[in-house]
Design an enzyme around this catalytic site. Structure first.
Site, PDB file in Angstrom:
ATOM      1  N   GLY A  99       0.981  -1.221   0.114  1.00 50.88           N
ATOM      2  CA  GLY A  99       0.158  -0.151   0.013  1.00 50.88           C
ATOM      3  C   GLY A  99       1.038   1.317   0.083  1.00 50.88           C
ATOM      4  O   GLY A  99       2.097   1.537  -0.351  1.00 50.88           O
TER       5      GLY A  99
ATOM      6  N   ALA B 254       2.273   2.796   2.492  1.00 45.24           N
ATOM      7  CA  ALA B 254       3.161   3.169   3.008  1.00 45.24           C
ATOM      8  C   ALA B 254       4.472   1.929   3.083  1.00 45.24           C
ATOM      9  O   ALA B 254       5.727   2.023   2.910  1.00 45.24           O
ATOM     10  CB  ALA B 254       3.095   2.546   5.023  1.00 45.24           C
TER      11      ALA B 254
ATOM     12  N   ALA C  30      -8.985   4.257   0.150  1.00 47.35           N
ATOM     13  CA  ALA C  30      -9.292   5.807   0.505  1.00 47.35           C
ATOM     14  C   ALA C  30      -9.749   6.654  -0.120  1.00 47.35           C
ATOM     15  O   ALA C  30      -9.491   7.024  -1.161  1.00 47.35           O
ATOM     16  CB  ALA C  30      -7.604   5.885   1.032  1.00 47.35           C
TER      17      ALA C  30
ATOM     18  N   GLY D 211     -11.112   9.842   0.803  1.00 51.60           N
ATOM     19  CA  GLY D 211     -11.192  10.981   1.883  1.00 51.60           C
ATOM     20  C   GLY D 211     -10.616  12.315   1.358  1.00 51.60           C
ATOM     21  O   GLY D 211     -10.897  13.006   0.648  1.00 51.60           O
ATOM     22  N   GLY D 212      -9.508  11.585   1.013  1.00 52.16           N
ATOM     23  CA  GLY D 212      -8.304  12.486   0.501  1.00 52.16           C
ATOM     24  C   GLY D 212      -7.373  12.538   1.366  1.00 52.16           C
ATOM     25  O   GLY D 212      -6.744  11.606   2.135  1.00 52.16           O
TER      26      GLY D 212
ATOM     27  N   GLU E 170     -13.031  19.350   6.177  1.00 50.53           N
ATOM     28  CA  GLU E 170     -13.023  17.551   6.166  1.00 50.53           C
ATOM     29  C   GLU E 170     -13.569  18.121   7.880  1.00 50.53           C
ATOM     30  O   GLU E 170     -12.955  19.187   8.200  1.00 50.53           O
ATOM     31  CB  GLU E 170     -12.006  16.708   5.978  1.00 50.53           C
ATOM     32  CG  GLU E 170     -12.261  15.951   4.860  1.00 50.53           C
ATOM     33  CD  GLU E 170     -12.089  15.103   3.877  1.00 50.53           C
ATOM     34  OE1 GLU E 170     -11.111  14.166   5.016  1.00 50.53           O
ATOM     35  OE2 GLU E 170     -11.755  14.480   3.160  1.00 50.53           O
TER      36      GLU E 170
ATOM     37  N   HIS F  82     -16.269   4.717  11.467  1.00 51.22           N
ATOM     38  CA  HIS F  82     -16.395   5.691  10.222  1.00 51.22           C
ATOM     39  C   HIS F  82     -17.883   6.072  11.132  1.00 51.22           C
ATOM     40  O   HIS F  82     -18.912   4.662  10.679  1.00 51.22           O
ATOM     41  CB  HIS F  82     -16.149   5.436   8.858  1.00 51.22           C
ATOM     42  CG  HIS F  82     -15.858   6.968   8.295  1.00 51.22           C
ATOM     43  ND1 HIS F  82     -17.314   7.708   7.980  1.00 51.22           N
ATOM     44  CD2 HIS F  82     -14.968   7.637   7.922  1.00 51.22           C
ATOM     45  CE1 HIS F  82     -16.637   8.543   7.022  1.00 51.22           C
ATOM     46  NE2 HIS F  82     -15.354   8.016   6.811  1.00 51.22           N
TER      47      HIS F  82
ATOM     48  N   ARG G 197     -14.968  12.815  14.214  1.00 56.13           N
ATOM     49  CA  ARG G 197     -15.717  11.054  13.591  1.00 56.13           C
ATOM     50  C   ARG G 197     -15.989  10.671  15.078  1.00 56.13           C
ATOM     51  O   ARG G 197     -17.072   9.834  15.334  1.00 56.13           O
ATOM     52  CB  ARG G 197     -14.532  10.445  12.900  1.00 56.13           C
ATOM     53  CG  ARG G 197     -14.707  10.911  11.846  1.00 56.13           C
ATOM     54  CD  ARG G 197     -13.212   9.656  10.383  1.00 56.13           C
ATOM     55  NE  ARG G 197     -13.234  10.434   9.643  1.00 56.13           N
ATOM     56  CZ  ARG G 197     -12.263   9.638   8.714  1.00 56.13           C
ATOM     57  NH1 ARG G 197     -11.813   8.850   9.001  1.00 56.13           N
ATOM     58  NH2 ARG G 197     -12.064  10.228   7.705  1.00 56.13           N
TER      59      ARG G 197
ATOM     60  N   HIS H 257     -13.146   1.468  10.696  1.00 57.92           N
ATOM     61  CA  HIS H 257     -12.516   2.068   9.757  1.00 57.92           C
ATOM     62  C   HIS H 257     -11.368   2.646  10.093  1.00 57.92           C
ATOM     63  O   HIS H 257     -10.600   1.695   9.236  1.00 57.92           O
ATOM     64  CB  HIS H 257     -12.975   3.773   9.882  1.00 57.92           C
ATOM     65  CG  HIS H 257     -12.682   4.125   8.462  1.00 57.92           C
ATOM     66  ND1 HIS H 257     -13.437   3.596   7.017  1.00 57.92           N
ATOM     67  CD2 HIS H 257     -11.880   5.606   8.574  1.00 57.92           C
ATOM     68  CE1 HIS H 257     -12.358   4.823   6.683  1.00 57.92           C
ATOM     69  NE2 HIS H 257     -11.941   5.559   6.403  1.00 57.92           N
TER      70      HIS H 257
ATOM     71  N   ARG I 241      -7.954   9.833  15.131  1.00 54.24           N
ATOM     72  CA  ARG I 241      -7.384   9.990  13.776  1.00 54.24           C
ATOM     73  C   ARG I 241      -8.165  11.657  13.287  1.00 54.24           C
ATOM     74  O   ARG I 241      -9.130  11.305  13.329  1.00 54.24           O
ATOM     75  CB  ARG I 241      -6.743   9.107  13.023  1.00 54.24           C
ATOM     76  CG  ARG I 241      -6.047   9.430  11.582  1.00 54.24           C
ATOM     77  CD  ARG I 241      -6.684   8.425  10.606  1.00 54.24           C
ATOM     78  NE  ARG I 241      -7.074   7.968  10.593  1.00 54.24           N
ATOM     79  CZ  ARG I 241      -8.268   8.001   9.127  1.00 54.24           C
ATOM     80  NH1 ARG I 241      -8.097   9.420   8.551  1.00 54.24           N
ATOM     81  NH2 ARG I 241      -9.278   7.981   8.872  1.00 54.24           N
TER      82      ARG I 241
ATOM     83  N   LEU J 252      -2.989   8.932   4.968  1.00 51.99           N
ATOM     84  CA  LEU J 252      -2.016   8.463   3.494  1.00 51.99           C
ATOM     85  C   LEU J 252      -0.740   9.504   4.162  1.00 51.99           C
ATOM     86  O   LEU J 252       0.378   8.923   3.457  1.00 51.99           O
ATOM     87  CB  LEU J 252      -3.192   9.067   2.385  1.00 51.99           C
ATOM     88  CG  LEU J 252      -4.116   8.457   1.975  1.00 51.99           C
ATOM     89  CD1 LEU J 252      -4.793   9.185   1.420  1.00 51.99           C
ATOM     90  CD2 LEU J 252      -3.380   6.557   1.393  1.00 51.99           C
TER      91      LEU J 252
END
Length: 505
Positions: free
Chosen positions: A22, A24, A50, A52-53, A118, A234, A279, A338, A373, A379
């Site tokens: 992925g 990382a 992913a 969201g961004g 966000e 989430h 969240r 999530h 988080r 990311l």
């Protein structure tokens, strides 16, 4: 049952092995040039899911210091300020690196990458690629770059089965099941970038393979773990009957969509931050409404309307497949596992407590996320910390001649009907007893269930490892009686001081 001597095991050698392909894992591998790196890829990486961004302070009204402050506020007092400062300071350079790698971010009116808002961010600092397909775009670009890099050798369908240590307790290699072939790769430097644990839950937005494999590998050799109780749920997983549950990105609420109950009343009315509260706050409100007997919906009709498909194509496709038109109908949602804030304890270089073992991405606990988080920091952390791991390994010059000790392993016996039933029971129990709301009796029940499956000699190693990780998460949740961030206990009063951490040695 068998030992590594039966059947024979092929032996390879590598300077560095990266477990996971992925964000990382690939960021680490790419930054390790010219070291020869073997990347083990088992299945679809969570990076590609992913939506969201990626967060970075790139606007004229923003700064890394403001980004770090938002990160600390969302983390409910448990974020390491130094880590937050360093990661957010590296974020703009990370965006430049991604663009050089071929990632094209959605442009704003000025031609520069557009910045979205966000939850819990004080500034519009979220960059997207392909609307809600940012993870997919980043993964595609990094995969292509890695494929063109001669220092990287990728093995697909490769399942890491055990980490090997030498007589000094240092990393010496790893065993791998490669589509039925059994390999031992000698390496004095191994990086775990195996992702998260969402697949352990019945209600999850993660790929099915996200079951804490890296945590199990590290635990088996005595690595230190941290903050396992902090699982982020989430609040707007789309409740469309799919497993895993497709995600209604936080960016949809950032664009003005609101949460409503079955009667059309706003779910977040009167809550500080409203629909863009952190969240953990939103997830608890949604869960409370569902527990009270109401369904919850994400209503994008007024704020987004006919433009929904263009702005959020992934979410729109999932909705339309289920017969829901988000431009004309509210989307049914529910909380789902999530992201895991806890993991293998690492320092700023990604070093674990085991010499020769590094970790990066969701499997690692860096201190960036604390108890909750901040949206779109995952990311960023994966890419930045992956580069730091690579830098540290390049400076470390590990001794590739370390002797290998071959431990006895549980064999990769085929999953049986009993194994499938065990997985179902574990997933349901994790969602019920280690979900958004927890209490001691439920956690004790989960611990007992997981321990029994873990100790069952009829279960294959993969199921035993799954049960092990479930048990460790439940024990960490039981052992923290105070409610903080994403960890909410219903049977104890909140603790005034949040400056404590649960550590599993």
């Amino acid at each position: 049952m068998f030992t590594p001597l039966d059947p024979p095991m092929e032996t390879l050698a590598a300077e560095v092995v990266v477990v996971g392909a992925g964000a990382a894992g690939l960021a680490t591998a790419l930054n390790l040039a010219p070291r020869r790196v073997v990347v083990l890829a088992l299945g679809p990486a969570a990076t590609g899911w992913a939506q969201g961004g990626i967060a970075a302070a790139t606007g004229p009204d923003d700064s890394p210091a403001l980004h770090a402050a938002d990160t600390e506020a969302a983390g409910a007092g448990l974020v390491d300020p130094l880590v937050a400062a360093l990661v957010t300071a590296a974020a703009p350079g990370c965006i430049d690196w991604l663009q050089a790698a071929g990632v094209v971010f959605d442009p704003g009116a000025d031609g520069r990458p557009a910045r979205g808002l966000e939850a819990a961010h004080g500034r519009a600092r979220i960059l997207h690629s392909g609307g809600d397909a940012t993870g997919r775009a980043i993964l595609a670009a990094l995969t292509a770059r890695a494929g063109a890099s001669p220092h990287i050798h990728r093995l697909d369908s490769a399942e890491a089965t055990a980490l090997l240590t030498d007589a000094r307790g240092q990393i010496a290699g790893i065993t791998v099941d490669l589509a039925g072939r059994r390999l031992m790769i000698r390496a004095a430097a191994i990086v775990l970038a195996t992702g998260g644990i969402g697949g352990l839950y019945a209600h999850s937005t993660n790929p099915p393979g996200a079951v804490g494999r890296g945590l199990a590998l590290a635990t088996r050799i005595g690595a230190r773990l941290r903050d396992l109780e902090f699982v982020q749920f989430h609040p707007t997983a789309m409740d469309l009957g799919s497993d895993p549950m497709p995600l209604a990105s936080e960016a949809i609420r950032g664009a003005g969509a609101v949460l409503i109950d079955g009667a059309g009343q706003p779910v977040m009315a009167g809550i500080p931050g409203g629909d863009l509260a952190p969240r953990d706050v939103v997830a608890r409100q949604v869960a409370a409404a569902i527990d009270a007997g109401s369904r919850v919906f994400l209503d994008a009709r007024a704020a987004i309307g006919p433009g929904f498909t263009d702005r959020f194509p992934s979410a729109a496709a999932a909705c339309m497949k289920a017969g829901v038109d988000p431009a004309r109908q509210p989307i049914p949602v529910a909380p789902a596992a999530h992201y895991h804030m806890g993991g293998i304890a690492v320092d700023l270089a990604g070093r674990t407590s085991i010499p020769g073992l590094w970790a990066a991405g969701e499997v690692a606990a860096t201190g960036l996320h604390g108890a909750n988080r901040l949206a779109s920091n995952s990311l960023l952390e994966a890419l930045v910390c992956g580069s730091w791991v690579a830098r540290d390994i390049l400076a470390a010059s590990p001794d590739a001649r370390a002797p290998v000790i071959r431990p006895a392993l549980r064999g990769p016996s085929a999953d049986s009907g009993d194994s499938a039933a065990a997985v179902r029971h574990l997933r349901v129990a994790m969602s019920r007893q280690a979900g958004v709301l927890r209490d001691a009796p439920g956690l004790d029940h989960l611990i007992g269930l997981a321990a029994a499956i873990e100790a069952d000699p009829k279960q294959p190693a993969a199921i035993a490892d799954r049960a092990l990780v479930c048990r460790l998460i439940a024990e960490a949740a039981r052992d923290r009686p105070d409610s903080v961030g994403a960890h909410r206990r219903t049977d104890t009063a909140p603790l005034a001081s949040r400056e404590i951490r649960h550590v599993h040695a």
